[in-house]
Motif scaffolding. Structure first.
Motif, PDB file in Angstrom:
ATOM      1  N   GLU B 156      43.462  34.762  45.878  1.00  0.00           N
ATOM      2  CA  GLU B 156      43.821  34.370  44.934  1.00  0.00           C
ATOM      3  C   GLU B 156      43.916  33.528  43.365  1.00  0.00           C
ATOM      4  O   GLU B 156      44.091  33.859  42.494  1.00  0.00           O
ATOM      5  N   ALA B 157      42.552  33.721  43.251  1.00  0.00           N
ATOM      6  CA  ALA B 157      41.667  33.773  42.278  1.00  0.00           C
ATOM      7  C   ALA B 157      41.370  34.590  41.156  1.00  0.00           C
ATOM      8  O   ALA B 157      41.833  34.462  40.488  1.00  0.00           O
ATOM      9  N   PHE B 158      41.257  35.888  42.595  1.00  0.00           N
ATOM     10  CA  PHE B 158      40.854  36.735  41.312  1.00  0.00           C
ATOM     11  C   PHE B 158      43.040  37.760  40.350  1.00  0.00           C
ATOM     12  O   PHE B 158      42.742  37.911  39.777  1.00  0.00           O
ATOM     13  N   LEU B 159      43.885  36.915  41.297  1.00  0.00           N
ATOM     14  CA  LEU B 159      44.700  37.320  40.520  1.00  0.00           C
ATOM     15  C   LEU B 159      45.224  36.297  39.800  1.00  0.00           C
ATOM     16  O   LEU B 159      45.452  36.868  38.658  1.00  0.00           O
ATOM     17  N   SER B 160      44.537  34.783  40.001  1.00  0.00           N
ATOM     18  CA  SER B 160      45.049  34.540  38.615  1.00  0.00           C
ATOM     19  C   SER B 160      44.517  34.654  37.458  1.00  0.00           C
ATOM     20  O   SER B 160      44.121  34.172  36.389  1.00  0.00           O
ATOM     21  N   ALA B 161      43.231  35.432  37.460  1.00  0.00           N
ATOM     22  CA  ALA B 161      41.954  35.058  36.630  1.00  0.00           C
ATOM     23  C   ALA B 161      42.516  36.342  35.690  1.00  0.00           C
ATOM     24  O   ALA B 161      42.556  35.946  34.272  1.00  0.00           O
ATOM     25  N   SER B 162      42.721  37.296  36.379  1.00  0.00           N
ATOM     26  CA  SER B 162      43.341  38.673  35.310  1.00  0.00           C
ATOM     27  C   SER B 162      44.447  37.468  35.517  1.00  0.00           C
ATOM     28  O   SER B 162      45.396  38.657  33.980  1.00  0.00           O
ATOM     29  N   HIS B 163      45.668  37.084  35.808  1.00  0.00           N
ATOM     30  CA  HIS B 163      47.394  36.447  35.401  1.00  0.00           C
ATOM     31  C   HIS B 163      46.699  36.246  33.640  1.00  0.00           C
ATOM     32  O   HIS B 163      47.747  36.562  32.794  1.00  0.00           O
ATOM     33  N   TYR B 164      45.718  35.443  33.419  1.00  0.00           N
ATOM     34  CA  TYR B 164      45.251  34.421  32.530  1.00  0.00           C
ATOM     35  C   TYR B 164      44.411  34.636  31.895  1.00  0.00           C
ATOM     36  O   TYR B 164      43.620  34.501  30.302  1.00  0.00           O
ATOM     37  N   LYS B 165      44.296  36.496  32.260  1.00  0.00           N
ATOM     38  CA  LYS B 165      43.589  37.030  31.179  1.00  0.00           C
ATOM     39  C   LYS B 165      41.997  36.747  30.281  1.00  0.00           C
ATOM     40  O   LYS B 165      41.494  36.210  29.347  1.00  0.00           O
ATOM     41  N   PHE B 200      42.917  44.481  40.631  1.00  0.00           N
ATOM     42  CA  PHE B 200      42.884  43.012  40.910  1.00  0.00           C
ATOM     43  C   PHE B 200      43.083  42.591  38.994  1.00  0.00           C
ATOM     44  O   PHE B 200      42.826  41.677  38.666  1.00  0.00           O
ATOM     45  N   GLY B 201      42.751  44.322  37.938  1.00  0.00           N
ATOM     46  CA  GLY B 201      42.634  43.461  36.745  1.00  0.00           C
ATOM     47  C   GLY B 201      41.376  43.333  35.803  1.00  0.00           C
ATOM     48  O   GLY B 201      41.558  42.434  34.990  1.00  0.00           O
ATOM     49  N   PRO B 229      39.224  39.384  33.020  1.00  0.00           N
ATOM     50  CA  PRO B 229      37.431  38.675  33.662  1.00  0.00           C
ATOM     51  C   PRO B 229      36.934  39.981  33.944  1.00  0.00           C
ATOM     52  O   PRO B 229      36.608  40.736  34.520  1.00  0.00           O
ATOM     53  N   ASN B 230      35.206  39.300  33.701  1.00  0.00           N
ATOM     54  CA  ASN B 230      34.443  39.869  33.864  1.00  0.00           C
ATOM     55  C   ASN B 230      33.460  39.665  36.092  1.00  0.00           C
ATOM     56  O   ASN B 230      33.420  38.918  36.200  1.00  0.00           O
ATOM     57  N   PHE B 231      32.992  41.480  36.218  1.00  0.00           N
ATOM     58  CA  PHE B 231      32.978  41.162  37.494  1.00  0.00           C
ATOM     59  C   PHE B 231      32.106  41.671  37.484  1.00  0.00           C
ATOM     60  O   PHE B 231      31.616  43.061  37.220  1.00  0.00           O
TER      61      PHE B 231
END
Lengths: 325, 276
Positions: B156-165, B200-201, B229-231
């Motif tokens: 869920e958080a992976f999705l929102s982190a990229s959504h919010y750049k 996931f971006g 976001p950085n992984f």
């Protein structure tokens, strides 16, 4: 009389509490840029569409992801934002329970959790969408204030207080329009029950949207039998106003508690637990949803079925008073 | 600023220390703590802008240890950086101690209470959104264990982190490829984590999680791509530094016997002597 046919001769009619919530939050956001609404695809049911249009930078959408909703709200609060995590009460309080426990309450991040369409507001949508466990689940968690406002006045005050509160809060709102109860000399504080009608013969302690049918039942008891009932909006389920509770119990008159929640772990059990341990032995009856999956129907039909209604509470009070006599 | 040699010596010191306190407490997550020591060493000595004497500075970088069970590595690192006296750790896991088996904010330097898995990243997403809203330049770091990756809240958080750049957000995976029951690939396969995160971006880098310079280069040279976001996949070895613990699942939360403890120390001392 049905709940949805409100008698204007008694009380001024208001809006649904969750509409008042969104309007109040919008008013606060106008002057406080730290107010952030976090929603899980629930801005429609949370009445936050105007908020989102007016303050697009103050709304964070996470999609249908309640765990993330609460975690993100905790992070925002940790960074100094006044975050309001808005989601249907059933999902917020069950699906994200561990995030509420750990990220909000245990980590002491001052998030306001806003459970909308609470209790059986979703009526015939059934058990998946009913939140009849939220008081019980959250009462078992340390460091949270649980508030179910009865009317628009309490709702507005609760939202304003939550925005200033430096601890976690759970606010519980329904979809049904609510009348204003006891409009004069009003005060509102978390943890302090609000007496909306004073009497001496019997006490009705209700919370949220059940305060109104309790008030109607009290009115009818007085008209039919000259029985004077006290009606309390125990809007704060935790911490319980134990001082008021003990005062109410001190004349040994019967006590009826009323809630839009399962009897297990709700307001009634909280009141009973406190009073019993303090040595009170008043006749006592808990009115709520018994340990079963609710019948199908609208909120009003479900209320009527389980006696959370003017007639049901009127009959309960009469029975208790007869037992006493 | 420590030299590269001093940094290497520091990692050995931290390993010896965490073993010491686990040994005395008779409790701890030994293998996973040893695998993330180098990451913590680099974070606290080369990357994070944090001040032990002014920990609540609003402009500080944030570090949330999502893999909270490996708190021993965090505690010895914080003590070494001066957040609290190292002697406090003599109370680790003892009656009424603040130094419990998971991170708690009662300890100076700890940002969030963690321990239950899958919680760190969503909180960091909130912190990162707040930093963006406030035009703050500080960065947000979280350390994930590979065993906690299956928690749905992470995705869920992976999705929102990229959504919010959220390119101010750094999630580091301590990728030792083992968890309590055994190898990840047998419990829940994480082999394609890079591809999944890229889909996931997220911008993804892979490093040797025991190479201090590689870690520093990755962690101090973000964002890897603007707006993402950085992984960081830090390839590590569970039980790193003690031969009989390395890749041996029984040391997930094993406590050494006196003989095993002495052997571990002697191995680490030998490694220390060879550092150039």
């Amino acid at each position: 009389m049905e709940l949805d046919k409100i008698e204007d001769k008694y009380l001024k009619m208001g809006e649904a509490n969750q509409i008042v919530f969104s309007e109040t939050l919008q008013a606060l956001a106008e002057t406080d840029k730290d107010i952030i609404a976090v929603t899980s695809d629930s801005r429609g049911s949370g009445k936050l569409v105007p908020f989102a249009q007016k303050y697009p930078k103050q709304i964070v959408e996470v999609g249908i992801a309640e765990q993330n909703l609460v975690g993100v709200a905790a992070g925002l609060a940790s960074a100094g934002k006044k975050s309001f995590a808005v989601s249907p009460a059933c999902f917020l309080s069950a699906r994200a329970l561990e995030q509420i426990k750990n990220d909000v309450c245990y980590s002491d991040n001052p998030v306001t959790l806003v459970g909308i369409s609470a209790g059986v507001s979703y009526g015939a949508l059934g058990t998946t969408h009913h939140s009849l466990h939220d008081f019980a689940a959250l009462r078992a968690i340390n460091n949270i204030t649980i508030v179910a406002p009865a009317d628009n006045f309490e709702t507005e005050q609760a939202v304003k207080l939550a925005a200033k509160h430096d601890k976690p809060v759970y606010l519980r709102f329904g979809k049904k329009a609510m009348p204003f109860l006891s409009e004069e000399n009003q005060t509102f504080q978390f943890g302090k029950g609000r007496v909306v009608k004073e009497g001496k013969d019997i006490t009705l302690i209700a919370t949220g949207e059940t305060v109104y049918p309790a008030w109607l039942a009290a009115k009818r008891l007085e008209e039919d039998h000259n029985i004077k009932a006290t009606v309390v909006s125990m809007h704060t389920v935790k911490p319980l106003d134990v001082k008021l509770l003990e005062n109410l119990a001190s004349n040994n008159s019967p006590i009826v508690t009323v809630e839009e929640h399962m009897i297990n772990g709700g307001l009634g059990e909280a009141c009973a637990s406190h009073l019993f341990q303090k040595g009170f032995t008043n006749p006592f009856k808990i009115i709520g949803i018994p340990d079963e999956y609710t019948i199908t129907g609208s909120q009003v039909e479900i209320f009527n079925h389980y006696g959370i209604s003017e007639v049901g509470l009127y009959e309960t009070c009469k029975t208790l008073l007869n037992l006493k006599i | 600023m420590m030299t590269n040699k001093e940094m290497k010596l520091k990692s050995v010191y931290l390993r010896k220390n965490l073993l010491k306190y686990i040994y005395h407490a008779k409790a701890g997550h030994t293998g996973g703590s040893l695998s993330c020591v180098d990451t913590l060493n680099v974070l606290y000595n080369r990357v994070l802008n944090v001040d032990p004497n002014n920990f609540k500075n609003p402009n500080r970088d944030r570090y949330v240890q999502s893999k909270g069970h490996c708190v021993e590595a965090l505690f010895v690192t914080l003590a070494d950086r001066g957040f609290f006296p190292e002697s406090d750790l003599e109370t680790l896991c003892r009656y009424q101690s603040h130094y419990i088996g998971h991170p708690t904010k009662k300890v100076n330097g700890v940002e969030q209470n963690t321990g239950a898995l899958g919680h760190g990243l969503p909180i960091c997403v909130g912190e990162a959104i707040a930093a963006k809203l406030d035009n703050k330049s500080h960065r947000i770091f979280t350390l994930l264990g590979d065993g906690e990756l299956p928690e749905g809240s992470n995705w869920e958080a992976f999705l929102s982190a990229s959504h919010y750049k959220l390119d101010n957000l750094y999630a580091i995976l301590d990728y030792n490829k083992q968890q309590i029951t055994g190898d990840n690939k047998d419990v829940m396969n994480t082999d394609s984590v890079r591809e999944k995160l890229e889909t996931f971006g997220w911008a993804v880098k892979e490093v040797d999680g025991h190479n201090l310079e590689d870690l520093e280069n990755a962690l101090n040279n973000g964002p890897f791509e603007a707006g993402k976001p950085n992984f960081i996949i830090a390839h590590t070895i569970k039980g790193k530094g003690v031969s009989y613990m390395e890749r041996n699942i029984k040391w997930h939360h094993g406590v050494p016997s006196p003989e095993q403890y002495e052997l571990a120390l002697s191995e680490l001392n030998q490694a220390e002597a060879l550092i150039e």
